[in-house]
Enzyme design. Structure first.
Site, PDB file in Angstrom:
ATOM      1  N   ASP A  61      13.647   7.902 -74.747  1.00  0.00           N
ATOM      2  CA  ASP A  61      14.401   8.015 -75.998  1.00  0.00           C
ATOM      3  C   ASP A  61      14.723   6.622 -76.545  1.00  0.00           C
ATOM      4  OD1 ASP A  61      15.490   9.436 -78.110  1.00  0.00           O
ATOM      5  OD2 ASP A  61      17.447   9.705 -77.138  1.00  0.00           O
ATOM      6  N   LYS A  63      15.128   3.959 -79.121  1.00  0.00           N
ATOM      7  CA  LYS A  63      15.425   3.901 -80.559  1.00  0.00           C
ATOM      8  C   LYS A  63      16.572   2.914 -80.733  1.00  0.00           C
ATOM      9  CE  LYS A  63      18.412   7.965 -80.189  1.00  0.00           C
ATOM     10  NZ  LYS A  63      18.627   9.342 -80.623  1.00  0.00           N
ATOM     11  N   ASN A  66      20.075   3.372 -79.244  1.00  0.00           N
ATOM     12  CA  ASN A  66      20.260   3.291 -77.799  1.00  0.00           C
ATOM     13  C   ASN A  66      20.230   1.856 -77.273  1.00  0.00           C
ATOM     14  OD1 ASN A  66      20.714   5.979 -77.430  1.00  0.00           O
ATOM     15  ND2 ASN A  66      18.580   6.473 -77.017  1.00  0.00           N
ATOM     16  N   ASP A  84      21.947   5.189 -72.677  1.00  0.00           N
ATOM     17  CA  ASP A  84      21.584   6.592 -72.833  1.00  0.00           C
ATOM     18  C   ASP A  84      20.358   6.947 -71.993  1.00  0.00           C
ATOM     19  OD1 ASP A  84      21.299   9.216 -73.493  1.00  0.00           O
ATOM     20  OD2 ASP A  84      21.052   8.908 -75.636  1.00  0.00           O
ATOM     21  N   THR A 105      13.703  11.577 -79.420  1.00  0.00           N
ATOM     22  CA  THR A 105      14.027  11.747 -80.836  1.00  0.00           C
ATOM     23  C   THR A 105      12.725  11.830 -81.608  1.00  0.00           C
ATOM     24  OG1 THR A 105      16.071  10.509 -80.493  1.00  0.00           O
ATOM     25  CG2 THR A 105      15.291  10.735 -82.776  1.00  0.00           C
TER      26      THR A 105
END
Length: 177
Positions: A61, A63, A66, A84, A105
């Site tokens: 994840d 991005k 994070n 995260d 995501t």
């Protein structure tokens, strides 16, 4: 349940980007190099997992939301912190290309994740999408529906609009490609 977290008063990378609209090559290079070092530590097993050994993790994840900035001050004096790990997975005992759970995501997910046959390199794709966003202020893949977004990501085709990339070097564009 008690969680002790490090205070990062600089906020997350996405919020900083939102203030700036986009970053120049030098600022993006500074952030992306720290992102790469964090991923390298995860992927090479430099992070101690819940077992006694050194596990090799993929984040799944990646991005800007994070990554937290340790300090609110000047960019060159802060450190990014990856967070995260709710989607993270130990891949040290898994055959390459055998993970099948679509996690992450959607706008940052690699085509292989959507195809349900991926490995740790999905984090590299997500980092490329992040780099595109940092440099241009926009997403490489945009759509009105999830189905359209999936088709665009699976095609792997994206543009470098002149109005968003006129300040970006050819080297940075080539790195994204």
């Amino acid at each position: 349940l008690y969680m002790l977290l490090e205070l990062c008063p600089g906020g997350d990378l996405f919020s900083r980007l939102d203030e700036e609209r986009h970053f120049d090559d030098d600022t993006s290079r500074f952030y992306i190099s720290q992102c790469v070092l964090g991923l390298e530590a995860l992927h090479r097993g430099s992070v101690r997992g819940p077992t006694s050994g050194r596990d090799m993790y993929l984040h799944r994840d990646i991005k800007p939301e994070n990554f937290m900035l340790a300090d609110p001050g000047p960019i060159e004096r802060t450190t990014l912190k990856l967070l995260d790990f709710g989607c993270a997975k130990d891949f040290s005992k898994i055959s390459p290309g055998t993970m099948s759970t679509p996690v992450g995501t959607s706008t940052y997910m690699a085509p292989q994740v959507y195809a349900r046959k991926y490995d740790h390199t999905c984090d590299c794709w997500s980092l490329g999408v992040t780099m595109y966003l940092l440099l241009s202020g926009g997403q490489p893949f945009e759509a009105d529906t999830d189905e359209e977004l999936l088709k665009k990501i699976q095609s792997g085709k994206f543009e470098f609009p002149a109005e968003n990339f006129k300040h970006v070097s050819e080297d940075a564009i080539n790195l994204i490609k």
